[in-house]
Write a protein that holds these residues in place. Sequence first.
Motif, PDB file in Angstrom:
ATOM      1  N   GLU A 121     -22.424  -1.130  75.065  1.00 33.45           N
ATOM      2  CA  GLU A 121     -23.140   0.156  75.153  1.00 33.45           C
ATOM      3  C   GLU A 121     -22.306   1.238  75.834  1.00 33.45           C
ATOM      4  OE1 GLU A 121     -26.968  -0.509  76.948  1.00 33.45           O
ATOM      5  OE2 GLU A 121     -27.402  -2.164  75.590  1.00 33.45           O
ATOM      6  N   TRP A 122     -21.045   1.068  75.887  1.00 31.78           N
ATOM      7  CA  TRP A 122     -20.142   1.997  76.578  1.00 31.78           C
ATOM      8  C   TRP A 122     -20.070   3.340  75.843  1.00 31.78           C
ATOM      9  CZ3 TRP A 122     -15.239   3.871  74.953  1.00 31.78           C
ATOM     10  CH2 TRP A 122     -14.465   4.455  75.954  1.00 31.78           C
ATOM     11  N   LEU A 123     -20.161   4.423  76.609  1.00 33.79           N
ATOM     12  CA  LEU A 123     -20.095   5.765  76.020  1.00 33.79           C
ATOM     13  C   LEU A 123     -18.869   6.490  76.549  1.00 33.79           C
ATOM     14  CD1 LEU A 123     -23.680   7.271  76.340  1.00 33.79           C
ATOM     15  CD2 LEU A 123     -22.475   6.630  74.248  1.00 33.79           C
ATOM     16  N   ASP A 124     -18.159   7.179  75.652  1.00 30.24           N
ATOM     17  CA  ASP A 124     -17.029   7.990  76.106  1.00 30.24           C
ATOM     18  C   ASP A 124     -17.545   9.408  76.348  1.00 30.24           C
ATOM     19  OD1 ASP A 124     -14.792   9.374  76.617  1.00 30.24           O
ATOM     20  OD2 ASP A 124     -13.694   8.776  74.803  1.00 30.24           O
ATOM     21  N   VAL A 125     -17.869   9.683  77.624  1.00 31.62           N
ATOM     22  CA  VAL A 125     -18.455  10.995  77.925  1.00 31.62           C
ATOM     23  C   VAL A 125     -17.422  12.118  77.842  1.00 31.62           C
ATOM     24  CG1 VAL A 125     -20.342  10.118  79.346  1.00 31.62           C
ATOM     25  CG2 VAL A 125     -18.135  10.647  80.404  1.00 31.62           C
ATOM     26  N   THR A 126     -16.161  11.752  77.624  1.00 31.44           N
ATOM     27  CA  THR A 126     -15.153  12.817  77.513  1.00 31.44           C
ATOM     28  C   THR A 126     -14.980  13.285  76.067  1.00 31.44           C
ATOM     29  OG1 THR A 126     -13.319  11.295  77.142  1.00 31.44           O
ATOM     30  CG2 THR A 126     -13.861  11.810  79.442  1.00 31.44           C
ATOM     31  N   LEU A 127     -15.684  12.622  75.105  1.00 30.77           N
ATOM     32  CA  LEU A 127     -15.561  13.069  73.703  1.00 30.77           C
ATOM     33  C   LEU A 127     -16.086  14.493  73.561  1.00 30.77           C
ATOM     34  CD1 LEU A 127     -16.816   9.985  71.649  1.00 30.77           C
ATOM     35  CD2 LEU A 127     -14.522  10.964  71.638  1.00 30.77           C
ATOM     36  N   PRO A 128     -15.498  15.307  72.671  1.00 31.22           N
ATOM     37  CA  PRO A 128     -16.045  16.663  72.466  1.00 31.22           C
ATOM     38  C   PRO A 128     -17.427  16.582  71.808  1.00 31.22           C
ATOM     39  CG  PRO A 128     -14.272  16.182  70.895  1.00 31.22           C
ATOM     40  CD  PRO A 128     -14.314  15.022  71.845  1.00 31.22           C
ATOM     41  N   VAL A 129     -18.316  17.569  72.126  1.00 32.11           N
ATOM     42  CA  VAL A 129     -19.660  17.545  71.540  1.00 32.11           C
ATOM     43  C   VAL A 129     -19.575  17.828  70.046  1.00 32.11           C
ATOM     44  CG1 VAL A 129     -20.912  18.207  73.607  1.00 32.11           C
ATOM     45  CG2 VAL A 129     -20.003  19.981  72.109  1.00 32.11           C
ATOM     46  N   ARG A 130     -20.583  17.338  69.293  1.00 29.75           N
ATOM     47  CA  ARG A 130     -20.623  17.629  67.853  1.00 29.75           C
ATOM     48  C   ARG A 130     -20.926  19.100  67.664  1.00 29.75           C
ATOM     49  NH1 ARG A 130     -23.986  13.089  67.810  1.00 29.75           N
ATOM     50  NH2 ARG A 130     -22.842  11.213  67.246  1.00 29.75           N
ATOM     51  N   PRO A 131     -20.362  19.730  66.633  1.00 32.15           N
ATOM     52  CA  PRO A 131     -20.654  21.157  66.425  1.00 32.15           C
ATOM     53  C   PRO A 131     -22.140  21.361  66.143  1.00 32.15           C
ATOM     54  CG  PRO A 131     -19.425  20.240  64.569  1.00 32.15           C
ATOM     55  CD  PRO A 131     -19.485  19.170  65.607  1.00 32.15           C
ATOM     56  N   ARG A 132     -22.741  22.387  66.770  1.00 33.91           N
ATOM     57  CA  ARG A 132     -24.166  22.678  66.560  1.00 33.91           C
ATOM     58  C   ARG A 132     -24.317  24.002  65.829  1.00 33.91           C
ATOM     59  NH1 ARG A 132     -27.722  23.457  71.383  1.00 33.91           N
ATOM     60  NH2 ARG A 132     -25.760  23.598  72.497  1.00 33.91           N
ATOM     61  N   ARG A 133     -25.280  24.099  64.938  1.00 35.10           N
ATOM     62  CA  ARG A 133     -25.518  25.375  64.264  1.00 35.10           C
ATOM     63  C   ARG A 133     -26.090  26.353  65.279  1.00 35.10           C
ATOM     64  NH1 ARG A 133     -25.435  25.410  58.902  1.00 35.10           N
ATOM     65  NH2 ARG A 133     -26.815  27.193  58.775  1.00 35.10           N
ATOM     66  N   GLN A 134     -25.519  27.535  65.351  1.00 33.98           N
ATOM     67  CA  GLN A 134     -25.975  28.497  66.340  1.00 33.98           C
ATOM     68  C   GLN A 134     -26.363  29.812  65.690  1.00 33.98           C
ATOM     69  OE1 GLN A 134     -22.428  28.170  68.694  1.00 33.98           O
ATOM     70  NE2 GLN A 134     -23.595  27.469  70.451  1.00 33.98           N
ATOM     71  N   GLY A 135     -27.343  30.461  66.243  1.00 36.50           N
ATOM     72  CA  GLY A 135     -27.777  31.755  65.733  1.00 36.50           C
ATOM     73  C   GLY A 135     -26.868  32.869  66.229  1.00 36.50           C
ATOM     74  N   THR A 136     -27.066  34.049  65.711  1.00 39.91           N
ATOM     75  CA  THR A 136     -26.315  35.216  66.191  1.00 39.91           C
ATOM     76  C   THR A 136     -27.319  36.329  66.481  1.00 39.91           C
ATOM     77  OG1 THR A 136     -26.069  36.496  64.155  1.00 39.91           O
ATOM     78  CG2 THR A 136     -24.576  34.644  64.444  1.00 39.91           C
TER      79      THR A 136
END
Length: 357
Positions: free
Chosen positions: A87-102
Motif C-alpha cells: 500500500e506504499w504511496l509515492d507522495v512526491t509524484l506530481p498531481v494529475r492534471p485537473r480541468r480548471q475554469g477561467t
Amino acid sequence: MDDLKAKYLGQIAEAADEAAIEAIRVAAVGKKGEIALMMRELGKMTPEERQTAGPALNALKDEINSALAAKKAALADAALDERLRSEWLDVTLPVRPRRQGTLHPISQASEELTAIFAEMGFAVAEGPRIETDWYNFDALNIPGHHPARAEMDTFYMHRAEGDNRPPHVLRTHTSPVQIRSMELQGAPIRVICPGGVYRADYDQTHTPMFHQVEGLAIDKGISMANLKWTLEEFVKAFFEVDDVELRFRASHFPFTEPSAEVDIRCSWEGGQLKIGEGDDWMEILGSGMVHPKVIAAGGIDPEVYQGFAFGIGIDRLAMLKYGIPDLRAFFDSDLRWLRHYGFAALDMPNLHGGLSR
Ligand code: 2U9
C-alpha cells in the motif's frame, strides 16, 4: 516428552497463518489437547514419577505457549510489512492534471475597469436588474411618450390581469443604479455602476443581455474638462497605451445635455486593431453633462451641483481588448474558445496582470 516438544515446536515453526497457530494451540495445549490428556495420566503415576512428570509437563506447556505467542507476533509483523509494501504511496509524484475554469472575459474586463476607476476615486454601486419604469425611464428624463422608450427595445414584466400599475422592466441600462445612489448618498458623489442590462435585440453586434459600466461624478463646478480627463486616463490605463487621442462628437441622450459620443484614435493593420495611433477613429462610449432634470430626480439641487456621466459597453470593450470578433461567442461557447484567446485558469498568477498571449 522430548518428541512431543520437537513435534509441536516444528509445527509452530512451519505455521503459515493465524488459523494454523490456533489449530496447533488446540491440539497441543487446549482443554482437550495432548498435554491436558497427559496431565490426566499423572493421577495414575507413583508420587515419585508424578514429581518429575508434573513440572516437566507444565514447563512443556509454557514453552509451547510462548512459542505460539512469538510465532503469532512474527506473523502479524510480516502481515504489516506486506501491507506497508503493497500500500506504499509515492507522495512526491506530481498531481494529475485537473480541468480548471477561467475567469470570463467580461468579468475580467469588468474587474480591470473597476480597479482603474477605483484609483480615480469612484466607488462601485450595484442595483436590481428588475426595475420600476420610474427608475429606468422617468427619472432619466425619458417620459412615457419619449421615442427612446420604444427605441430601447424594453422587456416588460408580466402583470396579472386587472393589475393596472405600470409594469416592471428588465433594466435597459445601469443608469437607475446611479439615481438610487444619488438618493442614498446625495452630493458630492463619484460612482461607477457595472452590470448586466437587457434589450430585445439579437445580431452579430447585439445580445439581449449585455454589460455596461456607467459613471457619474457630481460636485460643485464639474465641467466637460473633468469628463475628458477622466475618460483619457481610463482609456490609457485600460488599453495599456501611453497616450491616446479622444474625439468628442456632439450627440443626443435624454439624460445628458450637452451630450457627446467619444471616439478613440486607432488603426487597423492586417485586421489587427491598434489603439492610440493611426488614421481611423472608433466609437467606444457615450457621455455628457447630466441633465438638470436628472440631477433633480436624484434628489440633488441642480442649481448648486453639476455633473458628468458616461456609459460604456463592457462586452464590446472586452472584444476590443482581447481580440474576440463575435459578441455572441461570450454567451454560447465553452472553455475551449476562452483558452484560444489565452484566458488562464483561475489560480494562474497572470490573472489580473494581463493575458499570456
Ligand atoms: C445618470 C445620468 C446620466 C449615462 C450615459 C451614455 C451616455 C451612453 C451607451 C454606451 C454604449 C450605452 O452600452 S451602451 O450601448 N451609453 O451612450 N450613457 S451618458 O448617463 C447617465 C446615467 C445616469 C443618473
